[in-house]
Design a protein around this motif. Structure first.
Motif, PDB file in Angstrom:
ATOM      1  N   GLY A   1      53.848  31.286  47.007  1.00 12.33           N
ATOM      2  CA  GLY A   1      54.709  32.448  47.042  1.00 12.33           C
ATOM      3  C   GLY A   1      55.392  32.781  45.730  1.00 12.33           C
ATOM      4  N   TRP A   2      55.694  31.749  44.901  1.00 12.14           N
ATOM      5  CA  TRP A   2      56.550  31.973  43.752  1.00 12.14           C
ATOM      6  C   TRP A   2      55.935  31.626  42.402  1.00 12.14           C
ATOM      7  CZ3 TRP A   2      60.523  34.996  44.194  1.00 12.14           C
ATOM      8  CH2 TRP A   2      61.207  35.089  45.404  1.00 12.14           C
ATOM      9  N   MET A   3      54.882  30.821  42.358  1.00 13.60           N
ATOM     10  CA  MET A   3      54.374  30.407  41.051  1.00 13.60           C
ATOM     11  C   MET A   3      53.913  31.572  40.182  1.00 13.60           C
ATOM     12  SD  MET A   3      51.788  27.293  40.025  1.00 13.60           S
ATOM     13  CE  MET A   3      50.274  28.248  39.892  1.00 13.60           C
ATOM     14  N   PRO A   4      53.216  32.583  40.736  1.00  5.59           N
ATOM     15  CA  PRO A   4      52.876  33.721  39.872  1.00  5.59           C
ATOM     16  C   PRO A   4      54.116  34.384  39.252  1.00  5.59           C
ATOM     17  CG  PRO A   4      51.585  33.801  41.883  1.00  5.59           C
ATOM     18  CD  PRO A   4      52.626  32.736  42.076  1.00  5.59           C
TER      19      PRO A   4
ATOM     20  N   LEU B   1      60.345  36.556  53.340  1.00  7.95           N
ATOM     21  CA  LEU B   1      58.929  36.861  53.524  1.00  7.95           C
ATOM     22  C   LEU B   1      58.057  35.644  53.228  1.00  7.95           C
ATOM     23  CD1 LEU B   1      56.793  39.023  54.121  1.00  7.95           C
ATOM     24  CD2 LEU B   1      56.863  39.654  51.697  1.00  7.95           C
ATOM     25  N   THR B   2      58.399  34.881  52.185  1.00  6.64           N
ATOM     26  CA  THR B   2      57.606  33.692  51.869  1.00  6.64           C
ATOM     27  C   THR B   2      57.872  32.553  52.848  1.00  6.64           C
ATOM     28  OG1 THR B   2      59.301  32.948  50.284  1.00  6.64           O
ATOM     29  CG2 THR B   2      57.480  34.250  49.411  1.00  6.64           C
ATOM     30  N   SER B   3      58.948  32.653  53.651  1.00  2.89           N
ATOM     31  CA  SER B   3      59.221  31.643  54.677  1.00  2.89           C
ATOM     32  C   SER B   3      58.583  31.980  56.020  1.00  2.89           C
ATOM     33  CB  SER B   3      60.747  31.498  54.876  1.00  2.89           C
ATOM     34  OG  SER B   3      61.365  30.995  53.727  1.00  2.89           O
ATOM     35  N   VAL B   4      58.075  33.197  56.165  1.00  5.96           N
ATOM     36  CA  VAL B   4      57.465  33.599  57.433  1.00  5.96           C
ATOM     37  C   VAL B   4      56.238  32.752  57.783  1.00  5.96           C
ATOM     38  CG1 VAL B   4      56.217  35.481  58.598  1.00  5.96           C
ATOM     39  CG2 VAL B   4      58.388  35.934  57.462  1.00  5.96           C
TER      40      VAL B   4
ATOM     41  N   LEU C   1      65.084  29.106  50.166  1.00  3.90           N
ATOM     42  CA  LEU C   1      66.083  28.567  49.254  1.00  3.90           C
ATOM     43  C   LEU C   1      65.711  28.837  47.799  1.00  3.90           C
ATOM     44  CD1 LEU C   1      68.710  27.035  48.965  1.00  3.90           C
ATOM     45  CD2 LEU C   1      67.420  24.887  49.124  1.00  3.90           C
ATOM     46  N   VAL C   2      64.437  28.761  47.492  1.00  3.18           N
ATOM     47  CA  VAL C   2      63.984  29.071  46.130  1.00  3.18           C
ATOM     48  C   VAL C   2      64.318  30.519  45.779  1.00  3.18           C
ATOM     49  CG1 VAL C   2      61.923  29.439  44.723  1.00  3.18           C
ATOM     50  CG2 VAL C   2      62.200  27.308  45.969  1.00  3.18           C
ATOM     51  N   GLY C   3      64.080  31.442  46.720  1.00  2.00           N
ATOM     52  CA  GLY C   3      64.405  32.835  46.465  1.00  2.00           C
ATOM     53  C   GLY C   3      65.891  33.057  46.234  1.00  2.00           C
TER      54      GLY C   3
ATOM     55  N   GLY D   1      65.411  27.334  36.527  1.00  2.00           N
ATOM     56  CA  GLY D   1      65.784  25.941  36.339  1.00  2.00           C
ATOM     57  C   GLY D   1      66.125  25.241  37.646  1.00  2.00           C
ATOM     58  N   LEU D   2      67.041  25.814  38.421  1.00  2.00           N
ATOM     59  CA  LEU D   2      67.436  25.199  39.689  1.00  2.00           C
ATOM     60  C   LEU D   2      66.293  25.173  40.705  1.00  2.00           C
ATOM     61  CD1 LEU D   2      71.099  26.501  40.219  1.00  2.00           C
ATOM     62  CD2 LEU D   2      70.346  24.175  39.670  1.00  2.00           C
ATOM     63  N   PRO D   3      65.555  26.278  40.889  1.00  4.17           N
ATOM     64  CA  PRO D   3      64.445  26.203  41.842  1.00  4.17           C
ATOM     65  C   PRO D   3      63.409  25.139  41.484  1.00  4.17           C
ATOM     66  CG  PRO D   3      64.957  28.493  41.366  1.00  4.17           C
ATOM     67  CD  PRO D   3      65.762  27.661  40.416  1.00  4.17           C
TER      68      PRO D   3
END
Length: 428
Positions: free
Chosen positions: A264-267, A81-84, A386-388, A398-400
């Motif tokens: 998409g992911w910081m929150p 969804l965040t890649s859309v 990839l982060v997801g 850590g990895l993301p």
């Protein structure tokens, strides 16, 4: 011309773009320029359009956990969804120049704002993940064509104020981005706690952005502003031969990767560190709000520099420090990391400014804008996904975060190459 030069005097009543050049020359043509009221209308349209180019994305980022629960999404599906957004921007953005030549950029942007409105209205009403994705894609299609045409409209209507007008709509874009991040959660709570209402309310702002473009819908002359290369008797640009164009596309793609991972992911990074949902949304808003003043300043400064490489290095360094902070103390220094990543995200208005500066003609800006943005968004697609995947399978951030920091290094390299004082016409 410098940003602070006086714009050309124009008679009233004409919708023509400002002072187009005569075919095959750098001299102004004798065609009359636009009326003052038309320039004001275009400026209002630019601002309202820019305000709507990110709320469809950042409002979703603020409510991603609620949307995931409501639609029963896994982490990997949420990554899709965040890649859309970048996928839609790449696919639909490449269509923008052809649509603009046929219908005029004003008409295309008007249609884009209509698509955003429709998508934001429909998205909360569907009952499953597939329908949610389709409605999101409709809104993102409108954003995509408008993304590409914003530098084109600035170059055509405000050729003597590229830096200041790019700064104006970049500032409005950052304001819309941060506003959606900051108020979506409180508005959702005020509307009864439904994430559907919290996402759908942004359709009202998109509907308002349709209005300024309606008088320009039939003004097809603005589709080009000057003859095509074939009409002018000059060879067609082979933009894929330009190293500057490729460097700019890669820079655009890497900064977009960082931006969409952040939105998409910081929150969620902050929420997993123990920060409340409301505070996490405000932290994202702080990150986006940093672009409000800086998005106005950076294009003006960049337009006065022959080489934009030093700005690229400064922004990238802020990003590296911010990612290091997220890794070491995500909650303890949350406000500082939000500010630093907000400064780093101002690579976007810098990229837009370089698009306008790396071509000598309006036709070249159209080609370069479509090429750099479409290729750039294609490059950015794997990042949020990839982060997801890394988040789901590693069980932590850590990895993301390591991936985000690693991508900042090539961003600085290609940005420095794209910032050199040359144009695509010199290389094609």
């Amino acid at each position: 011309m410098r940003d602070d030069e006086t714009p050309p005097q124009t008679p009233t009543g004409t919708l023509s773009p400002a002072t187009p050049t005569a075919p095959g020359t750098d001299a102004p043509a004798t065609q009359a320029g636009p009326a003052a009221w038309v320039l004001r209308l275009v400026a209002v349209g630019l601002v309202l359009t820019a305000l709507n180019l990110r709320p469809a994305i950042t409002s979703l980022g603020a409510l991603l956990e609620e949307v995931r629960d409501g639609l029963h999404m896994s982490g990997s599906v949420a990554g899709v969804l965040t890649s859309v957004p970048p996928l839609c921007f790449a696919v639909f953005g490449i269509m923008a120049p052809r649509l603009a030549r046929r219908f005029g950029p004003g008409a295309v942007v008007c249609a884009g704002m209509t698509a955003i409105t429709a998508g934001l209205v429909i998205r909360p009403l569907v009952g499953g993940t597939a329908g949610f994705l389709v409605a999101s894609a409709l809104a993102l299609m409108g954003i995509a064509v408008s993304n590409v045409l914003m530098p084109v409209i600035v170059k055509r209507w405000f050729p003597d104020r590229v830096g200041s007008m790019t700064g104006l709509y970049s500032m409005a874009l950052a304001l819309g981005t941060s506003l959606a991040a900051a108020v979506t959660v409180p508005m959702t709570e005020a509307l009864g706690g439904s994430w559907k209402a919290g996402l759908g309310i942004w359709a009202a702002l998109a509907a308002a952005a349709i209005l300024p473009w309606i008088p320009l819908v039939r003004d097809r002359h603005t589709a080009s502003g000057q003859p095509s290369a074939q009409q002018a008797g000059t060879p067609e640009l082979r933009i894929t031969r330009s190293r500057t164009a490729w460097a700019l596309a890669c820079f655009f793609g890497l900064q977009a990767t960082a931006a969409y991972i952040t939105m998409g992911w910081m929150p969620q990074i902050f929420r997993d560190a123990g920060v409340s949902a409301g505070t996490a949304g405000v932290l994202l808003a702080v990150t986006m709000a940093m672009g409000v003043p800086l998005a106005f300043v950076i294009p003006r400064v960049a337009a006065r520099m022959r080489n934009q490489g030093p700005i690229v290095i400064f922004l990238g360094s802020c990003g590296l420090i911010g990612y290091a902070g997220l890794f070491l103390a995500p909650s303890g220094g949350a406000w500082a990391w939000a500010v630093l990543l907000g400064v780093s995200n101002c690579a976007f208005p810098l990229a837009l400014t370089m698009i306008s500066m790396r071509s000598r003609s309006g036709a070249g800006v159209v080609r370069l804008s479509a090429f750099a943005q479409s290729c750039g968004y294609l490059i950015s697609i794997p990042g949020p996904l990839l982060v997801g995947v890394l988040y789901q399978h590693s069980g932590g951030w850590g990895l993301p975060i390591g991936l985000m920091a690693a991508l900042m290094v090539p961003q600085m390299v290609v940005g420095t190459l794209a910032g050199r004082d040359r144009t695509i016409e010199d290389e094609c």
